[in-house]
Write an enzyme that holds these catalytic residues in place. Structure first.
Site, PDB file in Angstrom:
ATOM      1  CE  LYS A  22     -10.959 -11.152  18.125  1.00 44.75           C
ATOM      2  NZ  LYS A  22      -9.913 -11.457  17.141  1.00 44.75           N
ATOM      3  CG  ASN A  23     -10.437 -15.081  16.872  1.00 44.43           C
ATOM      4  OD1 ASN A  23     -10.618 -13.964  16.399  1.00 44.43           O
ATOM      5  ND2 ASN A  23      -9.448 -15.357  17.712  1.00 44.43           N
ATOM      6  CB  CYS A 116       0.052  -6.977  14.290  1.00 40.50           C
ATOM      7  SG  CYS A 116      -0.058  -8.412  15.303  1.00 40.50           S
ATOM      8  NE  ARG A 121      -0.947 -12.408  14.192  1.00 40.64           N
ATOM      9  CZ  ARG A 121      -2.177 -12.074  14.593  1.00 40.64           C
ATOM     10  NH1 ARG A 121      -2.394 -10.915  15.137  1.00 40.64           N
ATOM     11  NH2 ARG A 121      -3.171 -12.904  14.445  1.00 40.64           N
ATOM     12  CG  ASP A 304      -5.948 -15.581  21.333  1.00 38.54           C
ATOM     13  OD1 ASP A 304      -4.877 -15.018  21.042  1.00 38.54           O
ATOM     14  OD2 ASP A 304      -6.776 -15.952  20.472  1.00 38.54           O
ATOM     15  NE  ARG A 396      -8.765  -5.547  16.658  1.00 36.46           N
ATOM     16  CZ  ARG A 396      -7.707  -6.312  16.448  1.00 36.46           C
ATOM     17  NH1 ARG A 396      -6.536  -5.971  16.910  1.00 36.46           N
ATOM     18  NH2 ARG A 396      -7.818  -7.430  15.757  1.00 36.46           N
TER      19      ARG A 396
HETATM   20  N1  EPU Z   1       2.461 -18.240  10.813  1.00 32.54           N
HETATM   21  C1  EPU Z   1       3.434 -18.248   9.841  1.00 32.54           C
HETATM   22  N2  EPU Z   1       3.024 -18.188   8.537  1.00 32.54           N
HETATM   23  C2  EPU Z   1       1.717 -18.121   8.180  1.00 32.54           C
HETATM   24  C3  EPU Z   1       0.737 -18.122   9.185  1.00 32.54           C
HETATM   25  C4  EPU Z   1       1.145 -18.181  10.501  1.00 32.54           C
HETATM   26  O1  EPU Z   1       4.628 -18.294  10.126  1.00 32.54           O
HETATM   27  O2  EPU Z   1       1.424 -18.061   6.974  1.00 32.54           O
HETATM   28  C5  EPU Z   1       2.862 -18.307  12.230  1.00 32.54           C
HETATM   29  C6  EPU Z   1       2.445 -17.061  13.026  1.00 32.54           C
HETATM   30  O3  EPU Z   1       3.353 -16.002  12.865  1.00 32.54           O
HETATM   31  C7  EPU Z   1       2.393 -17.607  14.434  1.00 32.54           C
HETATM   32  C8  EPU Z   1       1.890 -19.037  14.216  1.00 32.54           C
HETATM   33  O4  EPU Z   1       2.146 -19.350  12.840  1.00 32.54           O
HETATM   34  O5  EPU Z   1       3.680 -17.635  14.964  1.00 32.54           O
HETATM   35  C9  EPU Z   1       0.412 -19.270  14.486  1.00 32.54           C
HETATM   36  O6  EPU Z   1      -0.328 -18.206  13.902  1.00 32.54           O
HETATM   37  P1  EPU Z   1      -1.795 -18.419  13.311  1.00 32.54           P
HETATM   38  O7  EPU Z   1      -1.728 -18.300  11.827  1.00 32.54           O
HETATM   39  O8  EPU Z   1      -2.394 -19.645  13.875  1.00 32.54           O
HETATM   40  O9  EPU Z   1      -2.536 -17.138  13.870  1.00 32.54           O
HETATM   41  P2  EPU Z   1      -3.703 -16.370  13.155  1.00 32.54           P
HETATM   42  O10 EPU Z   1      -4.500 -17.314  12.354  1.00 32.54           O
HETATM   43  O11 EPU Z   1      -3.167 -15.152  12.492  1.00 32.54           O
HETATM   44  C10 EPU Z   1      -5.505 -16.739  15.006  1.00 32.54           C
HETATM   45  C11 EPU Z   1      -6.365 -15.867  15.871  1.00 32.54           C
HETATM   46  C12 EPU Z   1      -5.502 -15.163  16.915  1.00 32.54           C
HETATM   47  C13 EPU Z   1      -4.819 -16.240  17.756  1.00 32.54           C
HETATM   48  C14 EPU Z   1      -4.014 -17.172  16.850  1.00 32.54           C
HETATM   49  C15 EPU Z   1      -3.380 -18.332  17.589  1.00 32.54           C
HETATM   50  C16 EPU Z   1      -8.163 -15.253  14.369  1.00 32.54           C
HETATM   51  C17 EPU Z   1      -8.849 -14.215  13.572  1.00 32.54           C
HETATM   52  N3  EPU Z   1      -7.057 -14.894  15.013  1.00 32.54           N
HETATM   53  O12 EPU Z   1      -4.553 -15.879  14.395  1.00 32.54           O
HETATM   54  O13 EPU Z   1      -6.373 -14.404  17.728  1.00 32.54           O
HETATM   55  O14 EPU Z   1      -3.958 -15.639  18.687  1.00 32.54           O
HETATM   56  O15 EPU Z   1      -4.868 -17.726  15.821  1.00 32.54           O
HETATM   57  O16 EPU Z   1      -4.341 -19.066  18.245  1.00 32.54           O
HETATM   58  O17 EPU Z   1      -8.624 -16.388  14.455  1.00 32.54           O
HETATM   59  C18 EPU Z   1      -6.955 -12.636  19.167  1.00 32.54           C
HETATM   60  O18 EPU Z   1      -8.139 -12.986  19.054  1.00 32.54           O
HETATM   61  O19 EPU Z   1      -6.571 -11.803  20.040  1.00 32.54           O
HETATM   62  C19 EPU Z   1      -5.957 -13.209  18.284  1.00 32.54           C
HETATM   63  C20 EPU Z   1      -4.759 -12.640  18.067  1.00 32.54           C
END
Ligand code: EPU
Length: 420
Positions: A22-23, A116, A121, A304, A396
């Site tokens: 998915k990701n 969320c 996030r 995850d 999802r």
């Molecule tokens: N963060 C910030 N500012 C930002 C972006 C992120 O503070 O602008 C923080 C987040 O709040 C978090 C940390 O940085 O504390 C890491 O978040 P990240 O941005 O890496 O998460 P994401 O990109 O929103 C993806 C996956 C998630 C997975 C996380 C961590 C996708 C579509 N989603 O989310 O997947 O948990 O990386 O590995 O790739 C899932 O599949 O169940 C899922 C939640």
């Protein structure tokens, strides 16, 4: 709405074939917005999040056809640069269209995702990155409005390695003028998969999979055909299932090198693991041994997999501490596990777990995607019947999970919800 009913306590055995990630699929589908033409992707999983991004791309004028696990995306006639609230609120990863739209259409209007279930996030790092590339960014009426005649390469330092943030900036920078350097970039395999496809589209990206990614901007990109990499979290979920049910599962069509941190912990917990090419055989030991775990960005232990691993530790011999360092609210499954007899106490970002001899089936409620998988695993291990409601979260991100577990000998079925 559906529920899942499980009568647990059976050792699971057989083959589990892993679906596409998915990701990895989500950013790759967003990347089709970077150029006009017909793409073909194989091994695209059948998931609600994939339908969500499909709908979003459709709103922008993309023509999308599915034939089983193959998806054709034609982005020749884009007519929109807006991702509306109604779509973004269904799936936060919709923010991934921001970079591609900005780079190709010169502007983007994307609803802010909001918080969320697992944490606040924010997307500040995505926006800071776009601003560093020269985009003019405003926040109005709940929307990010971004515009730039042509983005310009820049050096960007991420305060936190963000997965979708790195992907978003990488896509935008692919068409920018000049060189972009990303420092403290996320290193997840999904980033490398996206960079590989962007490079096949004609981009010039080096260093994906390391903390420093260098992107030499190009004038244009072209459509490609490519497969989606296997889902490491789905594979990891089956690995835990084997250890938890003292079973013997062959996990096939996966990429074992993406799961080293989990396999290490499972071996220390007493499971036997044999890797052969794209397959892993996991055999549960007689006794499950407690192991401490701290979630970290890749190649650390994945957040995850935290909820699923906690089920294993709930029935392990001894005490363990699971620390969640990525998201501030990712312990919602704990109260449900406690209803099934787990002995877990939370203090801040740490869960203290005292292993119990067994869990007992109960009605429980899923709160997010990985928490749903955790409750399915708990139900498979527990004595008696577990009924899990709100399993739309599961759909999802896991393709036919209950069918895959049933094929391994689990007594599991999807039924109409009692209290929808
Ligand atoms: N963060 C910030 N500012 C930002 C972006 C992120 O503070 O602008 C923080 C987040 O709040 C978090 C940390 O940085 O504390 C890491 O978040 P990240 O941005 O890496 O998460 P994401 O990109 O929103 C993806 C996956 C998630 C997975 C996380 C961590 C996708 C579509 N989603 O989310 O997947 O948990 O990386 O590995 O790739 C899932 O599949 O169940 C899922 C939640």
């Amino acid at each position: 709405m559906d529920d899942i009913i499980i009568t647990g306590g059976k050792p699971l055995a057989g083959e589990a074939v892993i679906s596409g990630a998915k990701n990895a699929a989500l950013p790759i589908l967003a990347a089709t917005l970077l150029t006009g033409g017909r793409f073909q992707f194989d091994n695209v999983p059948m998931l609600r999040d994939i339908t969500s991004i499909q709908n979003l791309l459709g709103l922008m004028g993309a023509d999308i056809q599915r034939e089983g696990h193959t998806m054709f995306v034609d982005t020749g006639n884009l007519c929109q640069y807006e991702a509306p609230y109604e779509e973004v609120r269904k799936m936060r990863a919709s923010i991934l269209v921001l970079g591609p739209l900005l780079a190709r259409m010169k502007r983007a209007r994307v609803s802010l995702p909001g918080g969320c279930a697992i944490g606040a996030r924010p997307i500040d790092l995505h926006l800071k990155g776009m601003a560093a590339l020269g985009a003019d960014i405003t926040l109005e009426h709940g929307y990010v409005e971004a515009s730039a005649e042509r983005l310009k390469g820049a050096e960007i330092y991420f305060d936190i390695p963000t997965v979708t943030g790195t992907e978003n900036i990488m896509m935008a920078a692919a068409l920018a003028e000049g060189v972009t350097i990303l420092r403290n970039a996320a290193r997840e395999p999904e980033i490398t998969a996206l960079a590989d496809i962007l490079n096949r589209m004609g981009a010039d990206i080096e260093g994906a999979g390391t903390p420093m990614i260098t992107i030499h901007g190009v004038r244009e990109l072209k459509p490609v055909s490519a497969p989606i990499i296997p889902d490491r979290i789905e594979a990891g979920t089956f690995m835990v299932a084997a250890a938890l049910t003292h079973g013997d599962i062959h996990i096939t069509r996966c990429e074992p090198s993406h799961l080293k941190s989990l396999m290490h912990k499972l071996e220390q917990a007493g499971a036997k693991i044999d890797v052969s090419g794209t397959s892993v055989r996991v055999r549960g030991g007689e006794t499950i041994l407690s192991q401490d775990v701290k979630t970290m960005p890749y190649p650390g232990f994945p957040t995850d997999m935290q909820a699923q691993f906690m089920v294993l530790m709930s029935v392990a011999r001894g005490f363990s501490v699971i620390s969640e360092s990525i998201f501030e609210n990712r312990f919602i499954h704990v109260s449900e596990l406690k209803r099934m007899g787990a002995d877990i106490n939370i203090s801040g970002s740490h869960a203290m777990i005292k292993g119990v001899p067994s869990l007992s089936g109960a009605p429980v409620m899923a709160s997010d995607l990985r928490a749903s998988a955790c409750l399915v695993l708990a139900g498979l291990a527990a004595g008696g019947v577990t009924r899990i409601s709100r399993i739309y979260h599961l759909d999802r991100g896991y393709e036919s999970l209950e069918k895959k577990f049933a094929a391994l000998g689990a007594d599991i079925a999807r039924v109409r919800a009692q209290n929808p």
